[in-house]
Each structure stands twice: as C-alpha cells, then as structure tokens.
Write an enzyme that holds these catalytic residues in place. Structure first.
Site, PDB file in Angstrom:
ATOM      1  N   ASP A 137     -21.724  66.549  26.174  1.00 56.38           N
ATOM      2  CA  ASP A 137     -23.173  66.470  26.365  1.00 56.38           C
ATOM      3  C   ASP A 137     -23.870  66.930  25.086  1.00 56.38           C
ATOM      4  OD1 ASP A 137     -22.859  69.206  26.217  1.00 56.38           O
ATOM      5  OD2 ASP A 137     -23.854  69.651  28.110  1.00 56.38           O
ATOM      6  N   ASP A 159     -26.630  69.728  23.883  1.00 56.79           N
ATOM      7  CA  ASP A 159     -27.375  70.928  24.298  1.00 56.79           C
ATOM      8  C   ASP A 159     -28.485  71.186  23.291  1.00 56.79           C
ATOM      9  OD1 ASP A 159     -25.356  71.775  26.426  1.00 56.79           O
ATOM     10  OD2 ASP A 159     -24.079  71.752  24.656  1.00 56.79           O
ATOM     11  N   ASP A 185     -28.860  68.596  27.955  1.00 58.33           N
ATOM     12  CA  ASP A 185     -29.428  69.818  28.538  1.00 58.33           C
ATOM     13  C   ASP A 185     -30.558  70.250  27.623  1.00 58.33           C
ATOM     14  OD1 ASP A 185     -27.440  69.825  30.436  1.00 58.33           O
ATOM     15  OD2 ASP A 185     -26.275  71.463  29.537  1.00 58.33           O
TER      16      ASP A 185
HETATM   17  N1  DCT Z   1     -23.701  77.826  28.604  1.00 57.10           N
HETATM   18  C1  DCT Z   1     -24.380  78.873  29.204  1.00 57.10           C
HETATM   19  N2  DCT Z   1     -24.803  78.741  30.481  1.00 57.10           N
HETATM   20  C2  DCT Z   1     -24.590  77.588  31.150  1.00 57.10           C
HETATM   21  C3  DCT Z   1     -23.932  76.513  30.544  1.00 57.10           C
HETATM   22  C4  DCT Z   1     -23.487  76.675  29.249  1.00 57.10           C
HETATM   23  O1  DCT Z   1     -24.583  79.917  28.603  1.00 57.10           O
HETATM   24  N3  DCT Z   1     -25.008  77.486  32.395  1.00 57.10           N
HETATM   25  C5  DCT Z   1     -23.250  77.985  27.235  1.00 57.10           C
HETATM   26  C6  DCT Z   1     -21.775  78.084  27.044  1.00 57.10           C
HETATM   27  C7  DCT Z   1     -21.441  77.030  26.030  1.00 57.10           C
HETATM   28  C8  DCT Z   1     -22.724  76.316  25.722  1.00 57.10           C
HETATM   29  O2  DCT Z   1     -23.701  76.863  26.557  1.00 57.10           O
HETATM   30  C9  DCT Z   1     -22.651  74.852  25.889  1.00 57.10           C
HETATM   31  O3  DCT Z   1     -22.046  74.487  27.111  1.00 57.10           O
HETATM   32  P1  DCT Z   1     -21.192  73.165  27.227  1.00 57.10           P
HETATM   33  O4  DCT Z   1     -22.002  71.994  26.832  1.00 57.10           O
HETATM   34  O5  DCT Z   1     -20.582  73.123  28.576  1.00 57.10           O
HETATM   35  O6  DCT Z   1     -20.023  73.459  26.212  1.00 57.10           O
HETATM   36  P2  DCT Z   1     -19.736  72.863  24.781  1.00 57.10           P
HETATM   37  O7  DCT Z   1     -19.018  73.928  24.066  1.00 57.10           O
HETATM   38  O8  DCT Z   1     -20.973  72.326  24.175  1.00 57.10           O
HETATM   39  O9  DCT Z   1     -18.715  71.721  25.121  1.00 57.10           O
HETATM   40  P3  DCT Z   1     -18.894  70.130  24.983  1.00 57.10           P
HETATM   41  O10 DCT Z   1     -18.611  69.861  23.555  1.00 57.10           O
HETATM   42  O11 DCT Z   1     -17.869  69.547  25.896  1.00 57.10           O
HETATM   43  O12 DCT Z   1     -20.281  69.776  25.385  1.00 57.10           O
HETATM   44 MG    MG Z   2     -22.144  70.800  25.091  1.00 56.99          MG
END
Ligand code: DCT
Ligand code: MG
Length: 514
Positions: free
Chosen positions: A343, A345, A438
């Site tokens: 995703d 962020d 997100d």
């Molecule tokens: N996070 C957080 N609270 C949440 C969800 C996520 O604090 N409810 C934090 C932890 C990692 C970061 O945000 C991003 O989450 P992900 O997108 O799930 O992880 P990623 O490392 O970006 O993995 P991906 O590359 O698969 O998106």
């Molecule tokens: Mg991510």
C-alpha cells in the site's frame, strides 16, 4: 515473498535428485557467468555441499555439479592444497593449473558480498590441512556475534534491506504466520523476533557455530536453522505450506477488509476459494470486503515506488489547493527504501495548529469529483478522548485517517512512448490500477512521533516500545513519549529527538527494516 525462495523450501524432488541436477537445469538466474564454481564434497559432506551450492545459486553464481572444463574456481573445505591437487589428478580434466584452488572462506565472503570478490592470499589453499576434521572457523571479521554483542531490541540494531539470511527468515516468517493463523501468539512473536535478528546480521549463517551468542533463538528456532543448514529446507515449513488451513487463511487474509476473525469464520464455513465467496449471496460482506473482492487482482499486485510517488504527487496537488503550507510525507516501507509495497502510507500535517482538521474531508470531496476514488472509509480522530500514550502495544492510533482505494490512471510520463503503443493503450478498456492508500492526518506537535510510528517496520516499532518500557520506564506510541519516572511528556520536533530521549543511537529509516 520471493517465489524462488518459497519454491526451494518445497521438496520438489528427492534430495538425491537435487544433488545430481546440473546447474543448467537450476531455476536461479546466473548473474556472474565469468566465474564457474565447483565445490568439493571431500571432507565437507554431501548435505553441507548441497546447502552451499543452493545458497550460491540463489545469489546468482554458476555452480557445476561435476568437475568440467568450464570450471574456473574450485572451493574446498578442510583440504590442503596438495590433497586437492592429488584428487584433481584422478580426474580426466585438461590443464588444471589454470584453476583457482580456494578455501571455503572465499566462498563465504562472496556470499556476504553478494558477488564474486577479489581473491586474496588468505583465500588460497595452503599446503597443510587447514583445521583437522572439524568445521573451519568463519572469517573473524564476519562473525559479528563473536565481535559485538547483538541486542535483543531491533531499535539497537541496524537492519537494512540487504538480508543475507533470506533462506532462514522466509522460513521463520511462514512459521510465524501459521502460528498467528492458529492464534498462538507466543511462538508467532518468537519466530518474528528471530527473523528480525537474522535480518540484521552482516553474514550468511552456514553452520550452527554462527548462531552462537545470538539473542532470541530458542530451541525450536535453532532446530529449524539446523535442518535448513543440513537439508536446505525445513520440514515444518513444508508441512505448513501444504496445510489446508494455512492455505485458506493465506488466501482469505489477502482480501482487503478480511482479517483473522473473518478468515476463521469463513474457513469454518468451508469457503476456501474466492469464487465460492463471490458466488454465495447469503454472505454479508462489508463495503470494504466487497471492494477488496472486486479489485482483488489489482490489490494483490505489488505497488511500485514509481506508483507510490505518482500518488504522493496527486495528494500534494490536492492538499496544496486547500493548505499551501501543508507537509505531505511518504512513510511506511517506501520511506525505508523498499522498491515495492502492499500500500501507500501518506502522512499529512500543517505547521499552523488546527488547520489540518478539514483537510481529509476536502481531499475526499475533491477526489470523488475527479473520479479518483474507488473506496474510502474515514475514521475520525479520537485524540480528544484518548489517554496518551496508550498502554496497548499493537493498538491503533488516534489520528484522523482514511483507508482508501485510489484509482491511479496510467500516466504517460515518458514522452518517448511510441504512437503505436499509445494507440494500443487507448484501446485497453481499463487504463488505471486500484491501489490501497492510507492517509493519516497528524497535528504538527505530534508529527515526529507519528512519522516514527508510521515508518515501521512493524517489528521495529514493537521493539522500540518494548525497549522504552522495559529499559527506560517510558511509554511510547504514535503520539507521545511519557517518562514514568519523571511523570512528564517529552517533546520532540524530529525523530532524532525521540531517539535521543530514549538514549538510543539514531537509526535512519532504511536501517529500520527489522
Ligand atoms: N502502522 C501503525 N499503525 C497501524 C498500521 C501501521 O503504526 N495501524 C505502522 C507500522 C508500519 C507502518 O505503519 C506502515 O504499515 P504497513 O503499510 O502495513 O507496512 P509497510 O512496512 O509499509 O509494508 P508494505 O510495504 O507491505 O506496505
Ligand atoms: Mg505500507
């Protein structure tokens, strides 16, 4: 998960057959064709040789099963130069004076570097057997655990994306996931911690000696490492990958909006394929799950850095029409240097207090008009009611946010694309990709904490909180840091400030891939 790695954990053929397989049949791409290796089985043993050959091939080395004229480098362990020469004389090989006769240390150094390295004197075979019949020591400078003590906390280790132990960490992650699917929290966390420790090592583990002194490796974990060293795979992982429940959960949790609870329910109801779920009209799907199923193929396709940056630009464009001084930051895995993610962020803040409050609704309104949204869900901020920082380690934070599916139109950034290509593109029915995003709205005074929290990795965040709590009597979450001894909240305007409050050396985002 890397397909090559996963497949190598499955017993496609019997071990005997794998040993006889020529490299020309190997499924790994050869990156360094100028170097052709042969690893001697004598005094090394068959299973260790198989393991090392597999390791080398994964790293793109060409490794022959038989001693052929094409071989340029012979690697031996526990053999002297004269022993190897005597052995070579028994082979019907042309001129073998051209061969580099090397000790295993050259091979392990190559594995660490990820490429063939320059041969130094220490790598050449000596006249005397190097060290009896026992295993030869790893080059000292590479065995980090022997030199520096490795911390049990990921926030005290530098973990880049260069993982020398993928063969082990992939296995651990599958086992951890299986424990998670079976609501077995303890071992799940133990395997995740162990994977994180191995990811931080600057060398590849090739024997049990290498894991001596490392933290977070219990007996079950050591057993898995030992089996992989000996057989090249873990029988536990093989069993998990064939397990019906694991396979179903893997599929079900890959649907946007489907978590462990729903997966459990659907698994119990016998829904094991997407077709069943789509076809059964009696299933009450949430809006999120409906969107997840409708755009399933797009959503399981990894998001590239270029796509993440393109979306980040659209967000900036939109946000700046309302708030010209807003800050938009790409966080998550991309901020840690990952080339792919599941995703995007994005964090949004504004230096003028309170100005960030309307921005999310404005973005959504604007995007709906522009047909840029497939799905969205706004979660309002609960900052006013919240008791900060939260005691719950894995709890959601209190920021206003949106979990959405963005419609990214394929952009023609490259002017050099031929007209023919553009024509065929026009004829395509779908000229966009559904991408999970997100959006997180963060008040400026909490921005450093929000950024640190949303940069991850998840394991890094868990250990940061655990470290704060156990080592410093402090409570950390995505909003604040509370010092329990002094009874005060510690202010931070940058991530560096937070590391300093915790008495930690600063780690760059790309060193947080724990
Ligand atoms: N996070 C957080 N609270 C949440 C969800 C996520 O604090 N409810 C934090 C932890 C990692 C970061 O945000 C991003 O989450 P992900 O997108 O799930 O992880 P990623 O490392 O970006 O993995 P991906 O590359 O698969 O998106
Ligand atoms: Mg991510």
């Amino acid at each position: 998960m890397d397909m090559l790695r996963t497949s190598s954990l499955v017993p496609l053929r019997k071990k005997q057959k794998v040993i006889q397989e020529s490299h020309s049949l190997s499924k790994h791409e050869i990156k360094f064709s100028e170097v052709v290796l042969f690893i001697m089985e004598r005094k090394m043993g068959r299973s260790r040789r198989t393991f090392l050959m597999d390791l080398g091939r994964r790293k793109g080395f060409r490794i022959e099963n038989e001693l052929r004229d094409s071989v340029t480098h012979v690697v031996a362990e526990n053999n002297s130069c004269s022993e190897v020469l005597a052995w070579l004389q028994t082979k019907t090989l042309g001129d073998f004076s051209r061969l580099h006769l090397l000790n295993i240390s050259w091979f392990t150094d190559c594995m660490e570097a990820g490429k063939p390295i320059k041969i130094e004197n220490k790598h050449r075979l000596t006249q005397r057997p190097c060290c009896g019949s026992g295993p030869s020591p790893r080059p000292q400078q590479t065995n980090a655990s022997a030199v520096v003590k490795i911390s049990q906390y990921a926030c005290q280790r530098r973990t880049t994306l260069q993982n020398y132990n993928g063969i082990f960490t992939d296995a651990f992650e599958i086992l951890a996931e299986n424990y998670e699917f079976n609501a077995n929290k303890g071992p799940c966390l133990a395997f995740r911690r162990a994977a994180s420790v191995l990811k931080s090592l600057p060398f590849t583990i090739v024997r049990m000696n290498d894991v001596q002194g490392l933290p977070c490796l219990g007996d079950e974990i050591k057993g898995v490492i030992e089996e992989i060293i000996e057989d090249g795979k873990s029988s536990k992982v093989v069993d998990v990958l064939n397990d019906e429940k694991y396979k179903s959960f893997k599929l079900l949790t890959s649907i946007f909006g489907v978590g462990l609870k729903t997966s459990e329910k659907w698994f119990e109801m016998g829904f094991q394929t997407l077709e069943y779920i789509k076809a059964d009209k009696s299933l009450k799907l949430t809006k999120m799950q409906t969107a997840g199923l409708l755009y399933y193929e797009d959503l399981i396709t990894p998001v590239s850095k270029a796509e993440a940056e393109a979306i980040s630009l659209v967000v900036k464009d939109t946000v700046w029409t309302f708030l010209p001084d807003a800050l938009v930051t790409l966080a998550g895995g991309f901020r840690r240097g990952k080339k792919m993610g599941h995703d995007v962020d994005l964090l949004i803040t504004c230096p003028r207090p309170g100005e960030e409050r309307k921005v999310l609704h404005n973005i959504i309104k604007q995007w709906k008009k522009q047909d840029l949204l497939i799905y969205y869900d706004i979660i309002e901020s609960t900052l006013d009611e919240a008791e900060l920082p939260s005691r719950r380690v894995d709890a959601f934070d209190h920021f206003q946010k949106s979990f959405a599916i963005f419609k990214l139109y394929k952009q023609r950034l490259d002017a050099s694309i031929s007209e023919e290509y553009q024509e065929s593109d026009k004829m395509e029915a779908k000229n966009w990709k559904a991408i999970r995003i997100d959006l997180v709205i963060i008040p400026f005074d909490q921005y450093a904490y929000g950024l640190l929290g949303w940069t991850g990795s998840r394991q890094f965040e868990r250990d940061l909180r655990r470290y704060a709590n156990h080592e410093k009597r402090m409570m950390l979450d995505n909003h604040a840091l509370y010092d329990k001894t002094k009874g005060i909240f510690l202010k931070a305007i940058s991530e560096e400030d937070i590391f300093a409050h915790l008495g930690l050396e600063y780690l760059e985002p790309w060193e947080r891939n724990a």
